[in-house]
Design a protein around this motif. Sequence first.
Motif, short mmCIF file in Angstrom:
data_model
loop_
_atom_site.label_atom_id
_atom_site.label_comp_id
_atom_site.label_asym_id
_atom_site.label_seq_id
_atom_site.Cartn_x
_atom_site.Cartn_y
_atom_site.Cartn_z
N VAL B 191 0.85 -1.14 -0.51
CA VAL B 191 0.28 0.19 -0.13
C VAL B 191 0.82 1.16 0.12
O VAL B 191 0.57 2.40 0.04
N LEU B 192 2.14 1.15 0.58
CA LEU B 192 3.07 2.52 0.80
C LEU B 192 3.84 2.36 -1.05
O LEU B 192 3.95 3.59 -1.17
N PHE B 194 2.20 1.28 -3.82
CA PHE B 194 1.49 0.85 -5.31
C PHE B 194 0.47 1.83 -4.77
O PHE B 194 -0.33 1.54 -3.55
N ASN B 195 -0.57 1.65 -5.75
CA ASN B 195 -2.14 2.31 -5.69
C ASN B 195 -2.93 0.85 -5.43
O ASN B 195 -2.03 -0.05 -5.53
#
Lengths: 299, 236
Positions: B191-192, B194-195
């Motif tokens: 989550v840090l 990528f979308n």
Amino acid sequence: MRMSGLGLMLLLLVCWFGLDNRAVAQRTIIHEERSQYRDVVVTEFNNQRCMLFNVHRGDMNQTCIDLRDPRRLVFNYTRMSFAGLLLNPDPKRILVAGLGGGTIPTVMRELFPEARIDVLEVDQAVVTVAKQYFNFVEDEQLVNHVVDARVFIKRAGLRGEQYDYIVLDAFSGEYIPEHLLTQEFLQEVSQILTPDGVLVANTFASSGLYDYESVTYQSVFGAFFNFKTAGSGNRIILAKKQALPSAAELNAPARQLYERLRPYGINLLEYPAQLSTRPDWDVDTRILTDQYSPANLLN
Amino acid sequence: MKKNKVKQDTVKHNAPQFAGLADSALGRWVVLLVAFTNGFVIMSIELLGGRVMAPYFGSSVYVWGSIITVFMLSLSLGYLWGGRLSTRHPDVRLFAGFFLAAALLCLPIIFLAEPVMTRIFVSIEDPRYGSLLTAGLLYFLPICVMGMVSPYSVRLLVLSQEGSGGVAGMLYFVSTLGSALGTLGTSFYFVLWFNLDQVMWGCVLALLSCAAAVLWAQQHINKSNTNNAVERGVAR
């Protein structure tokens, strides 16, 4: 630069823990409310009554009242949030996301008896404690809704409802919840803001998220007033959909409202000079979106 | 019923091939690898579920309640049906088909989540039931199919009754280890980096790779079997 910042943070953390341990030792816990989310604790110390989340993990005061002078606002950031009145001196429909002890809505209720105020608080335990220990009272003008702020605001947008004064002050134990930091959320907020309305958002002045938040607000509202004071770790964002007035134009409303706000310990006259529209963040930072919002990992 | 009979015949026909996956080290490794990936992807998708639904239903405790309920329900039924299928139609191609189907069933999470949630948001006021229905519509089918993988893998690897517990234990081990790492990787790092949709596409690709790996292994083993063994009618 970064290293010294880190060093300073560590130093502050050490001091904070030191102070914290002492403070906890002298504090008396007068109530613990079981919550679906995190237990809410009420403490008293030195004639201050405070609401806390996460007591065991380095507690963070959500809200405090002065028992000798309940009208005086204890926290600097709470006083600072009333700078929003410089941009809209006479709000009629007010929305406050995040209840805490109910300080902001209660003061707004006293200042603007005609205004209709909606408060959003996701945790019923906080509402119960605010009523029992922090003099929060609901009436026909001031209504609390137990709901996630994002859900309420999205629904209000669908119904075409609008507010001319919106305060975003929703904090979990750590920071602002991730889904209340994204561009899409701020667009939804913008949708329910009247053309001349003001958005007041309470954030931290120094956090890993500062740059991310700033560019995200900028992407939705354009230039906004950044309000930081030396005595507070908080940064208040004041945004409008319309172009902002110059800071000098805010002196007139400041003088007008000064007397009414003085009993709460708010010196409105000091505020206009401290508002800035100059970005003091990295403007190339990535915008937070529903697709990309690792907010609390960045903090 | 009649159709069933025909299938049964095919099964018998394929039986030697079928045992092949478990017989060769390559086959065993591939089954373990895809079971691991399957576990990884399930938890990755589950964690992203909270993010997908937060804009519409908030991040309250009941949103997680909805997601976990639907995932558990999907997996439980997947185990049941996957187990039954493995008894009636054991077929390596069907096994590969699970991954292909799961990959395709994940696509609506990428493309239809927004319109589905908008509709539900408008028609159901209570975010508890709104989130439960959304989770059911978006996640039931793909996760159910992914649940079918587990008992089916057991069937593919078990050679003898006395070895069955050991095989099942090994498969639980790798797939749950995959789940642990999927949870960790997604919540700490993906989550840090990528979308949301990029991580979802990653999951789709991983599932497709599993399907390809299973088919490739089967073909590879068949080929070497054919080379080694006497001519069989089945071999091409």
